[in-house]
Design a protein around this motif. Structure first.
Motif, mmCIF file in Angstrom:
data_model
loop_
_atom_site.group_PDB
_atom_site.id
_atom_site.type_symbol
_atom_site.label_atom_id
_atom_site.label_comp_id
_atom_site.label_asym_id
_atom_site.label_seq_id
_atom_site.Cartn_x
_atom_site.Cartn_y
_atom_site.Cartn_z
ATOM 1 N N ALA A 1 -35.030 2.416 -40.145
ATOM 2 C CA ALA A 1 -33.936 1.892 -40.961
ATOM 3 C C ALA A 1 -32.921 1.128 -40.101
ATOM 4 C CB ALA A 1 -33.241 3.033 -41.704
ATOM 5 N N ARG A 2 -32.796 1.507 -38.847
ATOM 6 C CA ARG A 2 -31.830 0.840 -37.963
ATOM 7 C C ARG A 2 -32.417 -0.382 -37.260
ATOM 8 N NH1 ARG A 2 -28.848 5.439 -34.494
ATOM 9 N NH2 ARG A 2 -30.099 7.050 -35.438
ATOM 10 N N ALA A 3 -33.669 -0.301 -36.867
ATOM 11 C CA ALA A 3 -34.309 -1.414 -36.158
ATOM 12 C C ALA A 3 -35.657 -1.696 -36.806
ATOM 13 C CB ALA A 3 -34.485 -1.071 -34.686
ATOM 14 N N SER A 4 -35.730 -2.818 -37.503
ATOM 15 C CA SER A 4 -36.994 -3.180 -38.151
ATOM 16 C C SER A 4 -38.018 -3.577 -37.083
ATOM 17 C CB SER A 4 -36.770 -4.331 -39.131
ATOM 18 O OG SER A 4 -36.441 -5.508 -38.415
ATOM 19 N N ASP A 5 -39.290 -3.559 -37.475
ATOM 20 C CA ASP A 5 -40.349 -3.913 -36.531
ATOM 21 C C ASP A 5 -40.185 -5.329 -35.998
ATOM 22 O OD1 ASP A 5 -41.456 -1.426 -36.811
ATOM 23 O OD2 ASP A 5 -43.002 -2.027 -38.244
ATOM 24 N N ALA A 6 -39.635 -6.231 -36.810
ATOM 25 C CA ALA A 6 -39.441 -7.615 -36.375
ATOM 26 C C ALA A 6 -38.347 -7.724 -35.309
ATOM 27 C CB ALA A 6 -39.079 -8.484 -37.573
ATOM 28 N N GLU A 7 -37.396 -6.816 -35.315
ATOM 29 C CA GLU A 7 -36.261 -6.884 -34.384
ATOM 30 C C GLU A 7 -36.362 -5.897 -33.224
ATOM 31 O OE1 GLU A 7 -32.833 -6.135 -36.759
ATOM 32 O OE2 GLU A 7 -33.042 -7.974 -37.911
ATOM 33 N N ILE A 8 -37.408 -5.096 -33.207
ATOM 34 C CA ILE A 8 -37.438 -3.987 -32.245
ATOM 35 C C ILE A 8 -37.463 -4.468 -30.785
ATOM 36 C CG2 ILE A 8 -39.938 -3.579 -32.121
ATOM 37 C CD1 ILE A 8 -39.127 -0.540 -32.449
ATOM 38 N N THR A 9 -38.189 -5.532 -30.494
ATOM 39 C CA THR A 9 -38.269 -6.007 -29.115
ATOM 40 C C THR A 9 -36.924 -6.531 -28.634
ATOM 41 O OG1 THR A 9 -40.585 -6.600 -29.451
ATOM 42 C CG2 THR A 9 -39.482 -7.562 -27.545
ATOM 43 N N ARG A 10 -36.291 -7.364 -29.434
ATOM 44 C CA ARG A 10 -34.981 -7.919 -29.052
ATOM 45 C C ARG A 10 -33.948 -6.786 -28.921
ATOM 46 N NH1 ARG A 10 -33.144 -12.967 -29.154
ATOM 47 N NH2 ARG A 10 -34.876 -13.623 -30.447
ATOM 48 N N THR A 11 -33.988 -5.845 -29.837
ATOM 49 C CA THR A 11 -33.049 -4.721 -29.795
ATOM 50 C C THR A 11 -33.292 -3.857 -28.561
ATOM 51 O OG1 THR A 11 -32.989 -4.719 -32.209
ATOM 52 C CG2 THR A 11 -32.149 -2.755 -31.100
ATOM 53 N N LEU A 12 -34.560 -3.646 -28.215
ATOM 54 C CA LEU A 12 -34.902 -2.864 -27.025
ATOM 55 C C LEU A 12 -34.351 -3.536 -25.767
ATOM 56 C CD1 LEU A 12 -36.411 -0.592 -25.508
ATOM 57 C CD2 LEU A 12 -38.424 -2.091 -25.535
ATOM 58 N N PHE A 13 -34.566 -4.835 -25.634
ATOM 59 C CA PHE A 13 -34.092 -5.538 -24.445
ATOM 60 C C PHE A 13 -32.566 -5.548 -24.365
ATOM 61 C CE2 PHE A 13 -38.293 -7.968 -24.348
ATOM 62 C CZ PHE A 13 -38.824 -7.117 -23.387
ATOM 63 N N GLN A 14 -31.923 -5.760 -25.493
ATOM 64 C CA GLN A 14 -30.454 -5.731 -25.488
ATOM 65 C C GLN A 14 -29.959 -4.334 -25.133
ATOM 66 O OE1 GLN A 14 -28.549 -7.053 -29.074
ATOM 67 N NE2 GLN A 14 -26.506 -6.550 -28.328
ATOM 68 N N GLY A 15 -30.601 -3.317 -25.675
ATOM 69 C CA GLY A 15 -30.214 -1.938 -25.374
ATOM 70 C C GLY A 15 -30.425 -1.577 -23.918
ATOM 71 N N LEU A 16 -31.540 -2.011 -23.342
ATOM 72 C CA LEU A 16 -31.799 -1.718 -21.931
ATOM 73 C C LEU A 16 -30.835 -2.470 -21.025
ATOM 74 C CD1 LEU A 16 -35.697 -1.563 -21.820
ATOM 75 C CD2 LEU A 16 -34.061 0.331 -21.828
ATOM 76 N N LYS A 17 -30.451 -3.683 -21.434
ATOM 77 C CA LYS A 17 -29.434 -4.429 -20.667
ATOM 78 C C LYS A 17 -28.139 -3.629 -20.630
ATOM 79 C CE LYS A 17 -26.712 -7.168 -22.625
ATOM 80 N NZ LYS A 17 -25.901 -8.115 -23.338
ATOM 81 N N GLU A 18 -27.724 -3.137 -21.780
ATOM 82 C CA GLU A 18 -26.483 -2.370 -21.855
ATOM 83 C C GLU A 18 -26.625 -1.016 -21.174
ATOM 84 O OE1 GLU A 18 -25.280 -2.215 -25.951
ATOM 85 O OE2 GLU A 18 -25.072 -4.391 -26.085
ATOM 86 N N ALA A 19 -27.813 -0.429 -21.236
ATOM 87 C CA ALA A 19 -28.038 0.885 -20.615
ATOM 88 C C ALA A 19 -27.880 0.823 -19.101
ATOM 89 C CB ALA A 19 -29.425 1.407 -20.981
ATOM 90 N N GLY A 20 -28.174 -0.320 -18.512
ATOM 91 C CA GLY A 20 -28.088 -0.462 -17.065
ATOM 92 C C GLY A 20 -26.699 -0.756 -16.547
ATOM 93 N N ARG A 21 -25.728 -0.896 -17.424
ATOM 94 C CA ARG A 21 -24.369 -1.247 -16.992
ATOM 95 C C ARG A 21 -23.762 -0.272 -15.979
ATOM 96 N NH1 ARG A 21 -24.498 -6.477 -17.800
ATOM 97 N NH2 ARG A 21 -24.092 -7.154 -19.921
ATOM 98 N N PRO A 22 -23.964 1.054 -16.116
ATOM 99 C CA PRO A 22 -23.396 1.937 -15.084
ATOM 100 C C PRO A 22 -23.947 1.632 -13.685
ATOM 101 C CG PRO A 22 -23.909 3.208 -17.035
ATOM 102 C CD PRO A 22 -24.488 1.834 -17.254
ATOM 103 N N GLY A 23 -25.218 1.286 -13.607
ATOM 104 C CA GLY A 23 -25.804 0.908 -12.317
ATOM 105 C C GLY A 23 -25.247 -0.405 -11.803
ATOM 106 N N THR A 24 -24.978 -1.323 -12.734
ATOM 107 C CA THR A 24 -24.403 -2.611 -12.364
ATOM 108 C C THR A 24 -22.989 -2.428 -11.814
ATOM 109 O OG1 THR A 24 -25.720 -3.648 -14.113
ATOM 110 C CG2 THR A 24 -23.898 -4.929 -13.219
ATOM 111 N N LEU A 25 -22.268 -1.456 -12.316
ATOM 112 C CA LEU A 25 -20.922 -1.157 -11.817
ATOM 113 C C LEU A 25 -20.983 -0.414 -10.482
ATOM 114 C CD1 LEU A 25 -17.835 -1.045 -12.207
ATOM 115 C CD2 LEU A 25 -18.189 1.038 -13.555
ATOM 116 N N ALA A 26 -21.902 0.547 -10.387
ATOM 117 C CA ALA A 26 -21.981 1.381 -9.181
ATOM 118 C C ALA A 26 -22.485 0.609 -7.969
ATOM 119 C CB ALA A 26 -22.883 2.583 -9.432
ATOM 120 N N GLY A 27 -23.382 -0.332 -8.175
ATOM 121 C CA GLY A 27 -23.967 -1.072 -7.052
ATOM 122 C C GLY A 27 -22.930 -1.728 -6.158
#
Length: 143
Positions: A76-102
């Motif tokens: 209901a939150r991420a349709s199959d058509a949007e899942i890849t783009r949503t995954l990549f955007q989510g992983l980009k945001e998920a890595g932000r703590p590492g981007t700050l710590a580096g």
């Protein structure tokens, strides 16, 4: 690509950004104190704060990846058509703590290196002074 926004960057990284920022900033401050006045205790404190920063970073990134996966498991939150783009955007945001710590931990390492260099120079000067003083003392006793 639009301009960089620190507020957006921090928001994208989620709650895990704050422990990383706090521990990393404290580690950088401790590194500066060590560089100004080298002492083993200050170096150990800097190392402990650096390890804390790494742990906070791992926790923040891992928690963010879990949030992305939790979001994606609901069709209901991420349709199959949007899942890849949503995954990549989510992983980009998920890595932000590492981007700050580096960069923070890189600065800590550079400043600690200055402290180690200063400590070696102070030790070399102190060692030479002690040797020459002892040598002078033993010569005067013999004379």
């Amino acid at each position: 690509m639009s301009g960089f926004s620190l507020v957006q960057f921090m928001c994208e990284g989620g709650w895990g950004m704050y422990p990383v920022l706090a521990a990393g900033s404290a580690a950088l401050g401790a590194a500066v104190r060590y560089a100004l006045a080298p002492d083993r205790g200050k170096l150990a404190f800097t190392a402990a704060l650096s390890v804390t920063t790494v742990i906070a970073t791992i926790t923040g990134v891992w928690t963010n990846v879990g949030a992305v996966m939790s979001f994606l498991e609901d069709p209901a939150r991420a349709s199959d058509a949007e899942i890849t783009r949503t995954l990549f955007q989510g992983l980009k945001e998920a890595g932000r703590p590492g981007t700050l710590a580096g960069p923070l931990l890189t600065l800590v390492a550079i400043v600690v290196s200055v402290g180690v260099l200063r400590s070696a120079r102070i030790g070399a000067k102190g060692g030479e002074g002690e040797k020459s003083a002892k040598g002078t003392e033993s010569r005067s006793v013999m004379a």
